[in-house]
Motif scaffolding. Structure first.
Motif, PDB file in Angstrom:
ATOM      1  N   TYR A  36       0.910  -1.153  -0.549  1.00  0.00           N
ATOM      2  CA  TYR A  36      -0.301   0.522  -0.108  1.00  0.00           C
ATOM      3  C   TYR A  36       1.066   1.542  -0.127  1.00  0.00           C
ATOM      4  CZ  TYR A  36       0.560   0.142   5.406  1.00  0.00           C
ATOM      5  OH  TYR A  36       2.147   0.319   6.042  1.00  0.00           O
ATOM      6  N   GLU A  37       0.437   2.850  -0.210  1.00  0.00           N
ATOM      7  CA  GLU A  37       0.879   3.453  -0.580  1.00  0.00           C
ATOM      8  C   GLU A  37       0.571   4.655   0.290  1.00  0.00           C
ATOM      9  OE1 GLU A  37       1.001   5.060  -4.164  1.00  0.00           O
ATOM     10  OE2 GLU A  37       2.579   3.888  -5.091  1.00  0.00           O
ATOM     11  N   VAL A  38       1.348   5.770   0.797  1.00  0.00           N
ATOM     12  CA  VAL A  38       0.740   6.430   2.209  1.00  0.00           C
ATOM     13  C   VAL A  38       1.546   7.789   1.237  1.00  0.00           C
ATOM     14  CG1 VAL A  38       0.719   7.442   4.417  1.00  0.00           C
ATOM     15  CG2 VAL A  38       0.880   4.859   4.424  1.00  0.00           C
ATOM     16  N   PRO A  39       0.522   8.515   1.600  1.00  0.00           N
ATOM     17  CA  PRO A  39       1.049   9.839   1.202  1.00  0.00           C
ATOM     18  C   PRO A  39       1.905  10.730   2.267  1.00  0.00           C
ATOM     19  CG  PRO A  39      -0.681   9.969   1.675  1.00  0.00           C
ATOM     20  CD  PRO A  39      -0.993   9.031   1.968  1.00  0.00           C
ATOM     21  N   VAL A  40       2.853  11.305   2.015  1.00  0.00           N
ATOM     22  CA  VAL A  40       3.946  12.176   3.135  1.00  0.00           C
ATOM     23  C   VAL A  40       3.883  13.787   2.368  1.00  0.00           C
ATOM     24  CG1 VAL A  40       5.493  10.152   3.842  1.00  0.00           C
ATOM     25  CG2 VAL A  40       5.437  11.006   1.444  1.00  0.00           C
ATOM     26  N   SER A  41       4.339  13.818   1.771  1.00  0.00           N
ATOM     27  CA  SER A  41       4.046  15.190   1.576  1.00  0.00           C
ATOM     28  C   SER A  41       4.303  15.648  -0.292  1.00  0.00           C
ATOM     29  CB  SER A  41       5.716  16.332   2.114  1.00  0.00           C
ATOM     30  OG  SER A  41       6.485  15.913   2.216  1.00  0.00           O
ATOM     31  N   ASP A  42       3.886  17.521  -0.706  1.00  0.00           N
ATOM     32  CA  ASP A  42       4.023  17.802  -2.065  1.00  0.00           C
ATOM     33  C   ASP A  42       3.606  16.349  -3.074  1.00  0.00           C
ATOM     34  OD1 ASP A  42       4.986  19.773  -0.413  1.00  0.00           O
ATOM     35  OD2 ASP A  42       7.004  19.389  -0.492  1.00  0.00           O
ATOM     36  N   GLY A  43       2.897  16.024  -2.503  1.00  0.00           N
ATOM     37  CA  GLY A  43       2.617  15.165  -3.189  1.00  0.00           C
ATOM     38  C   GLY A  43       3.330  13.740  -3.509  1.00  0.00           C
ATOM     39  N   ALA A  44       3.826  13.455  -2.720  1.00  0.00           N
ATOM     40  CA  ALA A  44       5.469  12.643  -2.785  1.00  0.00           C
ATOM     41  C   ALA A  44       4.337  11.274  -1.655  1.00  0.00           C
ATOM     42  CB  ALA A  44       6.972  12.850  -1.914  1.00  0.00           C
ATOM     43  N   PHE A  45       5.052  10.112  -2.279  1.00  0.00           N
ATOM     44  CA  PHE A  45       3.816   8.436  -1.557  1.00  0.00           C
ATOM     45  C   PHE A  45       5.240   7.978  -1.249  1.00  0.00           C
ATOM     46  CE2 PHE A  45       0.828  10.256  -3.494  1.00  0.00           C
ATOM     47  CZ  PHE A  45      -0.956  10.472  -3.448  1.00  0.00           C
ATOM     48  N   TYR A  46       4.821   7.444   0.473  1.00  0.00           N
ATOM     49  CA  TYR A  46       6.132   6.209   0.274  1.00  0.00           C
ATOM     50  C   TYR A  46       4.698   4.752   0.332  1.00  0.00           C
ATOM     51  CZ  TYR A  46       9.266   8.941   3.340  1.00  0.00           C
ATOM     52  OH  TYR A  46       9.856   9.465   3.757  1.00  0.00           O
ATOM     53  N   HIS A  47       6.081   3.960  -0.357  1.00  0.00           N
ATOM     54  CA  HIS A  47       5.341   2.632  -0.480  1.00  0.00           C
ATOM     55  C   HIS A  47       5.361   1.490   0.403  1.00  0.00           C
ATOM     56  CE1 HIS A  47       4.180  -0.331  -3.607  1.00  0.00           C
ATOM     57  NE2 HIS A  47       5.015  -1.408  -3.394  1.00  0.00           N
ATOM     58  N   CYS A  66       9.649   2.211   0.652  1.00  0.00           N
ATOM     59  CA  CYS A  66      10.675   2.932   0.055  1.00  0.00           C
ATOM     60  C   CYS A  66       9.958   4.390  -0.876  1.00  0.00           C
ATOM     61  CB  CYS A  66      10.910   2.212  -1.141  1.00  0.00           C
ATOM     62  SG  CYS A  66      10.309   1.355  -2.740  1.00  0.00           S
ATOM     63  N   ASP A  67      10.502   5.175  -1.346  1.00  0.00           N
ATOM     64  CA  ASP A  67       9.667   6.055  -2.215  1.00  0.00           C
ATOM     65  C   ASP A  67       8.862   5.573  -3.113  1.00  0.00           C
ATOM     66  OD1 ASP A  67       9.244   7.698  -4.475  1.00  0.00           O
ATOM     67  OD2 ASP A  67      10.676   9.426  -3.488  1.00  0.00           O
ATOM     68  N   SER A  68       7.347   5.442  -2.779  1.00  0.00           N
ATOM     69  CA  SER A  68       6.909   5.326  -4.247  1.00  0.00           C
ATOM     70  C   SER A  68       7.240   4.711  -5.801  1.00  0.00           C
ATOM     71  CB  SER A  68       5.609   5.776  -4.293  1.00  0.00           C
ATOM     72  OG  SER A  68       5.147   6.672  -4.654  1.00  0.00           O
ATOM     73  N   ARG A  69       8.073   6.209  -5.802  1.00  0.00           N
ATOM     74  CA  ARG A  69       8.290   5.901  -7.130  1.00  0.00           C
ATOM     75  C   ARG A  69       9.546   4.815  -7.403  1.00  0.00           C
ATOM     76  NH1 ARG A  69       9.594  12.016  -6.831  1.00  0.00           N
ATOM     77  NH2 ARG A  69      10.441  10.986  -5.074  1.00  0.00           N
ATOM     78  N   GLU A  70      10.014   4.434  -6.963  1.00  0.00           N
ATOM     79  CA  GLU A  70      10.924   2.953  -6.686  1.00  0.00           C
ATOM     80  C   GLU A  70      10.557   1.789  -6.506  1.00  0.00           C
ATOM     81  OE1 GLU A  70      14.348   4.756  -3.762  1.00  0.00           O
ATOM     82  OE2 GLU A  70      14.494   6.036  -5.826  1.00  0.00           O
TER      83      GLU A  70
END
Length: 92
Positions: A36-47, A66-70
């Motif tokens: 699952y993913e969780v928003p952290v800030s400025d449109g970023a998400f943790y996966h 990790c960062d959702s983009r990775e």
């Protein structure tokens, strides 16, 4: 909830439900997990990739984050690490 007699799948579903997480229980290479993913800030998400284990007497969760983009890049690595996890009974 009463965990005695609960299967690993039941435990996983309970975690997902109690956490209010939008996730599906999955299996890969013998590892039961959900993501699952969780928003952290400025449109970023943790996966989060949450692996589930059951020893003789206990349930265990090991989370990889990790960062959702990775996430796609790290998923295989996380699963390889999860396969190295072992549980042993303490000697009295």
């Amino acid at each position: 909830p009463d965990l005695s007699g609960m299967t690993l799948d039941e435990y996983g579903q309970t975690l997902i439900q109690m956490g209010g997480i939008s996730a599906q229980l999955q299996r890969m290479d013998g590892i039961t997990y959900f993501e699952y993913e969780v928003p952290v800030s400025d449109g970023a998400f943790y996966h989060y990739l949450v692996t589930l284990f059951k020893s003789e007497t206990d349930f265990w969760i090991i989370e990889f984050i990790c960062d959702s983009r990775e996430a796609d890049m790290h998923r295989v690595e996380f699963m390889q690490w999860a396969k190295t996890i072992e549980f042993s009974k303490e000697k009295d």
